[in-house]
Design an enzyme around this catalytic site. Structure first.
Site, mmCIF file in Angstrom:
data_model
loop_
_atom_site.group_PDB
_atom_site.id
_atom_site.type_symbol
_atom_site.label_atom_id
_atom_site.label_comp_id
_atom_site.label_asym_id
_atom_site.label_seq_id
_atom_site.Cartn_x
_atom_site.Cartn_y
_atom_site.Cartn_z
ATOM 1 N N ARG A 103 2.162 -3.481 -11.586
ATOM 2 C CA ARG A 103 3.260 -2.634 -12.069
ATOM 3 C C ARG A 103 3.739 -3.126 -13.432
ATOM 4 O O ARG A 103 3.976 -2.335 -14.352
ATOM 5 C CB ARG A 103 4.420 -2.652 -11.062
ATOM 6 C CG ARG A 103 4.169 -1.825 -9.822
ATOM 7 C CD ARG A 103 5.336 -1.925 -8.850
ATOM 8 N NE ARG A 103 5.399 -3.239 -8.219
ATOM 9 C CZ ARG A 103 6.513 -3.947 -8.068
ATOM 10 N NH1 ARG A 103 7.653 -3.499 -8.540
ATOM 11 N NH2 ARG A 103 6.487 -5.123 -7.459
ATOM 12 N N LEU A 127 0.719 -6.029 -0.631
ATOM 13 C CA LEU A 127 0.605 -4.725 -1.280
ATOM 14 C C LEU A 127 1.914 -3.979 -1.101
ATOM 15 O O LEU A 127 2.454 -3.921 0.009
ATOM 16 C CB LEU A 127 -0.547 -3.905 -0.676
ATOM 17 C CG LEU A 127 -1.967 -4.248 -1.094
ATOM 18 C CD1 LEU A 127 -2.972 -3.404 -0.305
ATOM 19 C CD2 LEU A 127 -2.176 -4.039 -2.586
ATOM 20 N N ASP A 128 2.428 -3.392 -2.177
ATOM 21 C CA ASP A 128 3.641 -2.589 -2.086
ATOM 22 C C ASP A 128 3.403 -1.382 -1.181
ATOM 23 O O ASP A 128 2.263 -0.929 -1.022
ATOM 24 C CB ASP A 128 4.052 -2.105 -3.475
ATOM 25 C CG ASP A 128 4.490 -3.250 -4.384
ATOM 26 O OD1 ASP A 128 5.121 -4.190 -3.871
ATOM 27 O OD2 ASP A 128 4.200 -3.185 -5.596
ATOM 28 N N PRO A 129 4.466 -0.814 -0.613
ATOM 29 C CA PRO A 129 4.289 0.348 0.275
ATOM 30 C C PRO A 129 3.526 1.509 -0.373
ATOM 31 O O PRO A 129 2.732 2.176 0.300
ATOM 32 C CB PRO A 129 5.728 0.744 0.610
ATOM 33 C CG PRO A 129 6.483 -0.543 0.554
ATOM 34 C CD PRO A 129 5.868 -1.307 -0.595
#
Length: 291
Positions: free
Chosen positions: A182, A46-48
């Site tokens: 995204r 998971l991205d920040p």
């Protein structure tokens, strides 16, 4: 030969509800420290800026990561129309502004989203952890460089509009391994005649595991671990004993009257080994687990 020696620490998976601002690696490091073990991995980065379900594998369960990674994943995302960023999310710099050529309504957005259902190709974003020549793509991106990326096969199983107001599109999507939300958000915006970026992303499920069962990383203990057998409930499972138990202990091929490509052997409900069927009809050991 595999050993039946028991591990000192419990093995299994822990369901974590990742908070915004942390990298997946930071969550892994935190749990590794709390549990006093170096054997901690995670399923699905998971991205920040993203929150939600992160499955962490501990001790012997680090051997089963690939069999969980393949599970479908469900997200809720908020897509801001009219602005594109270099990262595809709110952490990046705005690189393009473009208003829709016409006013949009919920029915039109729903129809456009439905066109993304099914199997398709997707080019991974430059700001990702995928590697090129041993170097993560995001390091190239931070240098202002763009490198060729091979399109990846993905599948969108479900996608639904939740709300649309003030150029903000909220939607849910259940997708295959390797799908970048995204990028999907940017593609949806383009299909709507504009540009866009995600302002929030929350993973709500991985396979049958849901975020409402998850806990915060800082409070996790071994008592929160889900057994390996339960983690792999999506695979066929067989309790064994007698001569077969000895064969599995030594990693020998097994003959079974099954069609499934993979089977998990258990003893007293504890995982022993994962076996895979090959062309000769026999099952061969892929992973000795011995939970």
């Amino acid at each position: 030969m595999f050993t039946m020696e028991s591990v000192k620490q419990k093995s299994g998976i822990i369901l974590i509800d990742k908070t915004e601002g942390l990298t997946s690696r930071q969550v892994v490091n935190s749990l590794s420290y709390n549990l006093s073990t170096k054997k901690v991995g995670h399923i699905g980065t998971l991205d920040p800026f993203a929150t939600g379900l992160l499955i962490l594998t501990i001790n012997q369960a680090t051997k089963i990561g690939a069999y969980l990674e393949a599970l479908d994943k469900t997200y809720v995302a908020r897509l801001k129309l009219g602005e594109k960023t270099d990262t595809g999310d709110l952490t990046g710099e705005i690189i393009e502004r473009k208003r829709p050529a016409k006013s949009l309504d919920s029915s039109e957005i729903s129809a456009i989203m439905a066109s993304f259902l099914g199997k398709r190709k997707q080019i991974p974003p430059m700001f990702s952890a995928l590697k090129r020549d041993g170097k993560p793509l995001y390091k190239y991106a931070r240098q202002g460089l763009t490198v060729d990326r091979e399109p990846r096969d993905i599948e969108v199983y479900e996608i639904n509009l939740i709300s649309f107001e003030n150029e903000m599109v909220e939607f849910s999507a259940r997708v295959s391994k390797g799908t970048y939300l995204r990028t999907l958000g940017e593609e949806i915006a383009e299909a709507l005649g504009t540009v866009g970026h995600l302002v929030s992303l929350r993973r709500t499920a991985i396979g049958r595991f849901t975020v409402d069962r998850a806990i915060k990383a800082e409070g996790a203990t071994y008592d929160d671990a889900v057994s390996i057998g339960e983690a792999l409930r999506h695979l066929p499972q067989l309790e064994i004993g007698g001569p077969q138990l000895l064969d599995v202990t030594y990693g020998k091929p097994i003959s079974l009257n099954l069609e499934a490509p993979l089977v998990l052997f258990l003893k007293d409900e504890k995982a022993l080994a994962l076996y895979e069927k090959r062309e000769d009809g026999l099952y061969y050991c892929r992973r000795g687990i011995f939970e």
